[in-house]
Motif scaffolding. Sequence first.
Motif, short mmCIF file in Angstrom:
data_model
loop_
_atom_site.label_atom_id
_atom_site.label_comp_id
_atom_site.label_asym_id
_atom_site.label_seq_id
_atom_site.Cartn_x
_atom_site.Cartn_y
_atom_site.Cartn_z
N GLY A 139 0.68 -1.20 -0.01
CA GLY A 139 0.32 0.17 -0.01
C GLY A 139 0.91 1.22 0.01
N ASP A 140 0.26 2.35 0.57
CA ASP A 140 1.01 3.65 0.61
C ASP A 140 1.20 4.14 2.20
OD1 ASP A 140 -1.46 5.31 -1.38
OD2 ASP A 140 -1.39 4.83 0.88
N GLY A 141 1.94 4.80 2.29
CA GLY A 141 2.12 5.27 3.82
C GLY A 141 2.45 6.80 3.74
N GLN A 142 2.46 7.17 5.18
CA GLN A 142 2.81 8.81 5.22
C GLN A 142 3.84 8.86 6.53
OE1 GLN A 142 -0.88 10.59 5.84
NE2 GLN A 142 -0.95 11.71 3.81
N ARG A 143 4.63 9.80 6.39
CA ARG A 143 5.68 10.01 7.40
C ARG A 143 5.90 11.43 7.63
NH1 ARG A 143 11.55 8.09 5.38
NH2 ARG A 143 11.69 9.40 3.68
N ILE A 234 -2.25 -1.15 14.66
CA ILE A 234 -2.50 -1.64 13.50
C ILE A 234 -4.05 -2.36 13.47
CG2 ILE A 234 -1.89 -3.80 12.10
CD1 ILE A 234 0.79 -3.50 13.47
N THR A 235 -4.81 -2.17 12.53
CA THR A 235 -6.26 -2.74 12.49
C THR A 235 -6.08 -3.51 11.05
OG1 THR A 235 -7.07 -0.98 13.53
CG2 THR A 235 -8.60 -2.31 12.47
N ILE A 236 -6.64 -4.54 11.06
CA ILE A 236 -6.66 -5.77 9.74
C ILE A 236 -7.93 -5.97 9.79
CG2 ILE A 236 -5.73 -7.69 8.60
CD1 ILE A 236 -2.96 -7.28 10.48
N GLY A 241 -9.37 -7.86 3.77
CA GLY A 241 -7.82 -7.99 3.75
C GLY A 241 -7.20 -6.64 3.91
N GLN A 242 -8.01 -5.62 4.09
CA GLN A 242 -7.35 -4.36 4.35
C GLN A 242 -6.67 -4.06 5.73
OE1 GLN A 242 -10.71 -1.94 3.26
NE2 GLN A 242 -10.15 -1.58 1.17
N ILE A 243 -5.74 -3.36 5.58
CA ILE A 243 -4.72 -2.83 6.84
C ILE A 243 -4.66 -1.49 6.99
CG2 ILE A 243 -2.55 -3.42 5.55
CD1 ILE A 243 -1.12 -4.05 8.30
N GLY A 255 -3.20 -0.12 3.35
CA GLY A 255 -2.91 -1.14 2.18
C GLY A 255 -3.66 -2.31 2.08
N THR A 256 -3.44 -3.37 1.45
CA THR A 256 -4.03 -4.56 1.31
C THR A 256 -3.19 -5.85 1.53
OG1 THR A 256 -5.74 -3.61 -0.07
CG2 THR A 256 -5.70 -5.99 -0.38
N CYS A 257 -3.68 -6.76 2.18
CA CYS A 257 -2.67 -7.94 2.52
C CYS A 257 -2.89 -9.24 1.85
CB CYS A 257 -3.08 -8.12 4.28
SG CYS A 257 -2.18 -6.86 5.20
N ASP A 258 -1.92 -9.76 1.54
CA ASP A 258 -1.97 -11.28 1.05
C ASP A 258 -1.50 -12.11 2.26
OD1 ASP A 258 -2.64 -10.24 -1.43
OD2 ASP A 258 -0.71 -10.60 -2.29
N LEU A 259 -2.33 -13.35 2.26
CA LEU A 259 -1.89 -14.43 3.11
C LEU A 259 -0.51 -15.23 2.69
CD1 LEU A 259 -2.74 -16.12 5.80
CD2 LEU A 259 -4.32 -17.39 4.18
N ILE A 260 0.14 -15.60 3.52
CA ILE A 260 1.25 -16.49 3.26
C ILE A 260 0.70 -17.84 3.86
CG2 ILE A 260 3.66 -17.26 3.76
CD1 ILE A 260 3.12 -14.42 2.27
N ASP A 261 0.40 -18.65 2.75
CA ASP A 261 -0.46 -20.09 3.22
C ASP A 261 0.55 -21.11 2.85
OD1 ASP A 261 -2.06 -21.95 3.91
OD2 ASP A 261 -3.72 -21.37 2.44
N GLY A 262 1.39 -21.64 3.52
CA GLY A 262 2.40 -22.52 3.21
C GLY A 262 3.02 -22.25 1.83
#
Length: 268
Positions: A139-143, A234-236, A241-243, A255-262
């Motif tokens: 995704g994108d962030g700010q600082r 952090i809120t998911i 799948g949004q974070i 952003g949007t998350c992908d699951l690591i599934d094996g």
Amino acid sequence: MKAVAFTLAAMAASSSAVQAQTPGDIRDLVGARAAGAETAMQARGYMFVKTRTGDDRKYSYWWNARTRQCVTVATMDGRYDSITTSPAPDCNQRVNAPEYRDRGFQRPDARRESPSYAGERGSVQVSGNAVDLGLVCFGDGQRPGVATTYGWSWNSKRDRYDYGNRTEMTSQQFDASVMIQMWDGGGRISLPKKLIPPVHSRGSDGWWDLYDVEAGPDLIRAKYRLNGMNKPTITINRRSGQITIRGLDPYGFRGTCDLIDGDDHRRF
């Protein structure tokens, strides 16, 4: 092998991956001039929803009511730089049961309603903890940032306008990705350098411990400490799948998350 697969998942934002996520009916519009491409999008059944501005590009969201597909178009230098599929909520659409039927999908297995069931549970160990959930989020962030601007300002001592420069605090926006591992009662998050402020603590090789972890059926919440003042939350959303990550303004990430599934890297 699973550890290797987890590492390689961080490279999922390559151009080939983006191309694979582009719907076939509009794939030819990548690289086209924005003005003409917008007309083509409308002719192919997509309706413009909204636009937001990033650091070096603009992101527009389009919804296709017939296919119930939301896409995000990144425009850079007047051309469509990329077109990727997005969750329905990004286009202000609700996710419901008919959406699965209309798009030819089967409803997920009941166990997959919550992404915490990730492959062979406990197959990855971190400091003696069995990792139940692994995520890579793009995704994108700010600082906070500092910028020097030039212009005219009033000089009361000289009773005139003077031309010069001044330093101001600004908000910098950028593309980024984060990795998350969670286990029973805890977890950790890996931050890109752009999300690490100059004054920070508690990090270990780019990983920060999570605390106050709450893993519910629909939402996951947790915190990490960057320093004594900044403790981002952090809120998911486990269904979309949004974070989101929110710290002291303007520190944040979405952003949007992908699951690591094996061995299978997929969206949950």
